[in-house]
Design a protein around this motif. Structure first.
Motif, PDB file in Angstrom:
ATOM      1  N   ALA A 198      -5.694   8.243  -2.005  1.00 27.40           N
ATOM      2  CA  ALA A 198      -5.612   9.240  -3.079  1.00 27.40           C
ATOM      3  C   ALA A 198      -6.407  10.482  -2.688  1.00 27.40           C
ATOM      4  O   ALA A 198      -5.961  11.614  -2.909  1.00 27.40           O
ATOM      5  CB  ALA A 198      -6.121   8.651  -4.387  1.00 27.40           C
ATOM      6  N   LEU A 199      -7.570  10.290  -2.091  1.00 26.67           N
ATOM      7  CA  LEU A 199      -8.381  11.410  -1.618  1.00 26.67           C
ATOM      8  C   LEU A 199      -7.648  12.178  -0.522  1.00 26.67           C
ATOM      9  O   LEU A 199      -7.576  13.409  -0.545  1.00 26.67           O
ATOM     10  CB  LEU A 199      -9.736  10.911  -1.099  1.00 26.67           C
ATOM     11  N   VAL A 200      -7.084  11.463   0.432  1.00 22.30           N
ATOM     12  CA  VAL A 200      -6.360  12.094   1.538  1.00 22.30           C
ATOM     13  C   VAL A 200      -5.167  12.886   0.997  1.00 22.30           C
ATOM     14  O   VAL A 200      -4.954  14.044   1.376  1.00 22.30           O
ATOM     15  CB  VAL A 200      -5.903  11.043   2.575  1.00 22.30           C
ATOM     16  N   THR A 201      -4.410  12.297   0.096  1.00 22.30           N
ATOM     17  CA  THR A 201      -3.243  12.966  -0.477  1.00 22.30           C
ATOM     18  C   THR A 201      -3.651  14.217  -1.246  1.00 22.30           C
ATOM     19  O   THR A 201      -3.021  15.270  -1.124  1.00 22.30           O
ATOM     20  CB  THR A 201      -2.470  11.992  -1.387  1.00 22.30           C
ATOM     21  N   CYS A 202      -4.714  14.109  -2.026  1.00 21.39           N
ATOM     22  CA  CYS A 202      -5.211  15.259  -2.778  1.00 21.39           C
ATOM     23  C   CYS A 202      -5.663  16.360  -1.824  1.00 21.39           C
ATOM     24  O   CYS A 202      -5.327  17.541  -2.003  1.00 21.39           O
ATOM     25  CB  CYS A 202      -6.348  14.824  -3.691  1.00 21.39           C
ATOM     26  N   ALA A 203      -6.401  16.003  -0.794  1.00 20.25           N
ATOM     27  CA  ALA A 203      -6.887  16.980   0.173  1.00 20.25           C
ATOM     28  C   ALA A 203      -5.725  17.638   0.912  1.00 20.25           C
ATOM     29  O   ALA A 203      -5.732  18.851   1.146  1.00 20.25           O
ATOM     30  CB  ALA A 203      -7.858  16.321   1.150  1.00 20.25           C
ATOM     31  N   ARG A 204      -4.722  16.854   1.274  1.00 16.75           N
ATOM     32  CA  ARG A 204      -3.542  17.413   1.957  1.00 16.75           C
ATOM     33  C   ARG A 204      -2.841  18.414   1.046  1.00 16.75           C
ATOM     34  O   ARG A 204      -2.457  19.497   1.490  1.00 16.75           O
ATOM     35  CB  ARG A 204      -2.562  16.310   2.364  1.00 16.75           C
ATOM     36  N   SER A 205      -2.690  18.073  -0.224  1.00 15.03           N
ATOM     37  CA  SER A 205      -2.002  18.988  -1.141  1.00 15.03           C
ATOM     38  C   SER A 205      -2.827  20.240  -1.407  1.00 15.03           C
ATOM     39  O   SER A 205      -2.290  21.268  -1.804  1.00 15.03           O
ATOM     40  CB  SER A 205      -1.631  18.283  -2.446  1.00 15.03           C
ATOM     41  N   ALA A 206      -4.126  20.171  -1.169  1.00 10.87           N
ATOM     42  CA  ALA A 206      -4.998  21.333  -1.327  1.00 10.87           C
ATOM     43  C   ALA A 206      -5.061  22.170  -0.045  1.00 10.87           C
ATOM     44  O   ALA A 206      -5.768  23.163   0.007  1.00 10.87           O
ATOM     45  CB  ALA A 206      -6.399  20.888  -1.726  1.00 10.87           C
ATOM     46  N   GLY A 207      -4.320  21.753   0.985  1.00 10.32           N
ATOM     47  CA  GLY A 207      -4.236  22.543   2.200  1.00 10.32           C
ATOM     48  C   GLY A 207      -5.147  22.127   3.332  1.00 10.32           C
ATOM     49  O   GLY A 207      -5.213  22.808   4.353  1.00 10.32           O
ATOM     50  N   PHE A 208      -5.843  21.021   3.184  1.00 14.29           N
ATOM     51  CA  PHE A 208      -6.709  20.558   4.261  1.00 14.29           C
ATOM     52  C   PHE A 208      -5.867  19.925   5.361  1.00 14.29           C
ATOM     53  O   PHE A 208      -4.884  19.244   5.089  1.00 14.29           O
ATOM     54  CB  PHE A 208      -7.721  19.532   3.749  1.00 14.29           C
ATOM     55  N   THR A 209      -6.285  20.122   6.603  1.00 15.11           N
ATOM     56  CA  THR A 209      -5.619  19.494   7.735  1.00 15.11           C
ATOM     57  C   THR A 209      -6.125  18.057   7.875  1.00 15.11           C
ATOM     58  O   THR A 209      -7.178  17.703   7.335  1.00 15.11           O
ATOM     59  CB  THR A 209      -5.906  20.254   9.045  1.00 15.11           C
ATOM     60  N   ILE A 210      -5.401  17.291   8.652  1.00 16.79           N
ATOM     61  CA  ILE A 210      -5.824  15.919   8.930  1.00 16.79           C
ATOM     62  C   ILE A 210      -7.192  15.932   9.609  1.00 16.79           C
ATOM     63  O   ILE A 210      -8.072  15.138   9.279  1.00 16.79           O
ATOM     64  CB  ILE A 210      -4.782  15.187   9.806  1.00 16.79           C
ATOM     65  N   ALA A 211      -7.391  16.838  10.551  1.00 15.79           N
ATOM     66  CA  ALA A 211      -8.682  16.922  11.254  1.00 15.79           C
ATOM     67  C   ALA A 211      -9.808  17.259  10.283  1.00 15.79           C
ATOM     68  O   ALA A 211     -10.907  16.692  10.377  1.00 15.79           O
ATOM     69  CB  ALA A 211      -8.605  17.959  12.366  1.00 15.79           C
ATOM     70  N   VAL A 218       0.841  -1.195   0.000  1.00 13.42           N
ATOM     71  CA  VAL A 218       0.000   0.000   0.000  1.00 13.42           C
ATOM     72  C   VAL A 218       0.876   1.245   0.000  1.00 13.42           C
ATOM     73  O   VAL A 218       0.632   2.190  -0.765  1.00 13.42           O
ATOM     74  CB  VAL A 218      -0.968   0.004   1.206  1.00 13.42           C
ATOM     75  N   ALA A 219       1.891   1.253   0.834  1.00 13.34           N
ATOM     76  CA  ALA A 219       2.793   2.410   0.897  1.00 13.34           C
ATOM     77  C   ALA A 219       3.425   2.670  -0.457  1.00 13.34           C
ATOM     78  O   ALA A 219       3.448   3.810  -0.934  1.00 13.34           O
ATOM     79  CB  ALA A 219       3.864   2.176   1.964  1.00 13.34           C
ATOM     80  N   GLU A 220       3.914   1.633  -1.090  1.00 12.72           N
ATOM     81  CA  GLU A 220       4.560   1.788  -2.398  1.00 12.72           C
ATOM     82  C   GLU A 220       3.568   2.295  -3.448  1.00 12.72           C
ATOM     83  O   GLU A 220       3.848   3.248  -4.170  1.00 12.72           O
ATOM     84  CB  GLU A 220       5.165   0.459  -2.858  1.00 12.72           C
ATOM     85  N   GLN A 221       2.407   1.689  -3.515  1.00 17.99           N
ATOM     86  CA  GLN A 221       1.420   2.074  -4.526  1.00 17.99           C
ATOM     87  C   GLN A 221       0.861   3.474  -4.282  1.00 17.99           C
ATOM     88  O   GLN A 221       0.533   4.187  -5.226  1.00 17.99           O
ATOM     89  CB  GLN A 221       0.290   1.055  -4.596  1.00 17.99           C
ATOM     90  N   ALA A 222       0.766   3.872  -3.018  1.00 19.27           N
ATOM     91  CA  ALA A 222       0.216   5.190  -2.682  1.00 19.27           C
ATOM     92  C   ALA A 222       1.290   6.273  -2.659  1.00 19.27           C
ATOM     93  O   ALA A 222       0.970   7.453  -2.557  1.00 19.27           O
ATOM     94  CB  ALA A 222      -0.493   5.129  -1.337  1.00 19.27           C
ATOM     95  N   GLY A 223       2.545   5.861  -2.735  1.00 12.55           N
ATOM     96  CA  GLY A 223       3.628   6.836  -2.672  1.00 12.55           C
ATOM     97  C   GLY A 223       3.811   7.436  -1.287  1.00 12.55           C
ATOM     98  O   GLY A 223       4.202   8.592  -1.145  1.00 12.55           O
ATOM     99  N   LEU A 224       3.516   6.642  -0.280  1.00  7.50           N
ATOM    100  CA  LEU A 224       3.626   7.083   1.111  1.00  7.50           C
ATOM    101  C   LEU A 224       4.549   6.140   1.868  1.00  7.50           C
ATOM    102  O   LEU A 224       4.909   5.074   1.370  1.00  7.50           O
ATOM    103  CB  LEU A 224       2.242   7.083   1.776  1.00  7.50           C
ATOM    104  N   THR A 225       4.897   6.517   3.068  1.00  7.00           N
ATOM    105  CA  THR A 225       5.698   5.640   3.911  1.00  7.00           C
ATOM    106  C   THR A 225       4.775   4.803   4.790  1.00  7.00           C
ATOM    107  O   THR A 225       3.648   5.220   5.077  1.00  7.00           O
ATOM    108  CB  THR A 225       6.640   6.459   4.820  1.00  7.00           C
ATOM    109  N   PRO A 226       5.242   3.647   5.232  1.00  7.80           N
ATOM    110  CA  PRO A 226       4.438   2.862   6.173  1.00  7.80           C
ATOM    111  C   PRO A 226       4.090   3.655   7.431  1.00  7.80           C
ATOM    112  O   PRO A 226       2.993   3.529   7.971  1.00  7.80           O
ATOM    113  CB  PRO A 226       5.321   1.655   6.492  1.00  7.80           C
ATOM    114  N   SER A 227       5.008   4.512   7.878  1.00  9.52           N
ATOM    115  CA  SER A 227       4.709   5.308   9.077  1.00  9.52           C
ATOM    116  C   SER A 227       3.571   6.288   8.804  1.00  9.52           C
ATOM    117  O   SER A 227       2.760   6.564   9.698  1.00  9.52           O
ATOM    118  CB  SER A 227       5.952   6.041   9.581  1.00  9.52           C
ATOM    119  N   ALA A 228       3.472   6.813   7.596  1.00 11.16           N
ATOM    120  CA  ALA A 228       2.351   7.700   7.238  1.00 11.16           C
ATOM    121  C   ALA A 228       1.041   6.914   7.293  1.00 11.16           C
ATOM    122  O   ALA A 228       0.027   7.421   7.786  1.00 11.16           O
ATOM    123  CB  ALA A 228       2.548   8.308   5.862  1.00 11.16           C
TER     124      ALA A 228
END
Length: 136
Positions: free
Chosen positions: A50-63, A9-19
């Motif tokens: 993908a939604l989370v990553t897109c939202a983060r890049s658009a400036g949305f916080t995790i909360a 999942v980390a590899e396919q999503a371009g994220l780290t396991p810790s993320a």
């Protein structure tokens, strides 16, 4: 459907396991189970990420993302916030588009210095500035 382990999942999503573990702690994703000591996820988690990553890049916080992921159509306050945020994104897109177009122009411009080029300045000007210059 076959579960994916955390490394896949980390590899396919371009994220780290810790993320992924962080997102899991914050309730943004859920593991499907475990394969030994490794978390596994349903393949649908990739769309959620993908939604989370897109939202983060658009400036949305995790909360904000967590709230959005659990929102219902009856959440009027959230809907109003989303409308406001969409307007902000429209402004960001317009600003970035002007910058992109200005950079494309300067890549071939012969004016010295480049930043003083009238066409470059016109490209970067906000619609409000252009209207003020026209009215003057």
């Amino acid at each position: 459907m076959t579960s994916l382990d955390i490394a896949e999942v980390a590899e396919q999503a371009g994220l780290t396991p810790s993320a992924l573990r962080f997102y899991e702690k914050r309730g943004l994703i859920e593991p499907d189970g475990r394969n030994g000591l490794r978390r596994t996820y349903h393949p649908d988690v990739l769309a959620r990420l993908a939604l989370v990553t897109c939202a983060r890049s658009a400036g949305f916080t995790i909360a904000q993302i967590a709230r959005f992921l659990t929102a219902t159509p009856q959440d009027a306050e959230l809907r109003a916030h989303l409308v406001d945020r969409a307007k902000q994104l429209d402004e960001d897109i317009a600003r970035l588009t002007r910058m992109r177009d200005g950079l494309r122009h300067t890549a071939t411009c012969t004016h010295e210095p480049l930043v003083d080029c009238p066409e470059f300045k016109s490209i970067l000007a906000t619609p409000e500035a252009k209207a003020a210059n026209t009215a003057a």
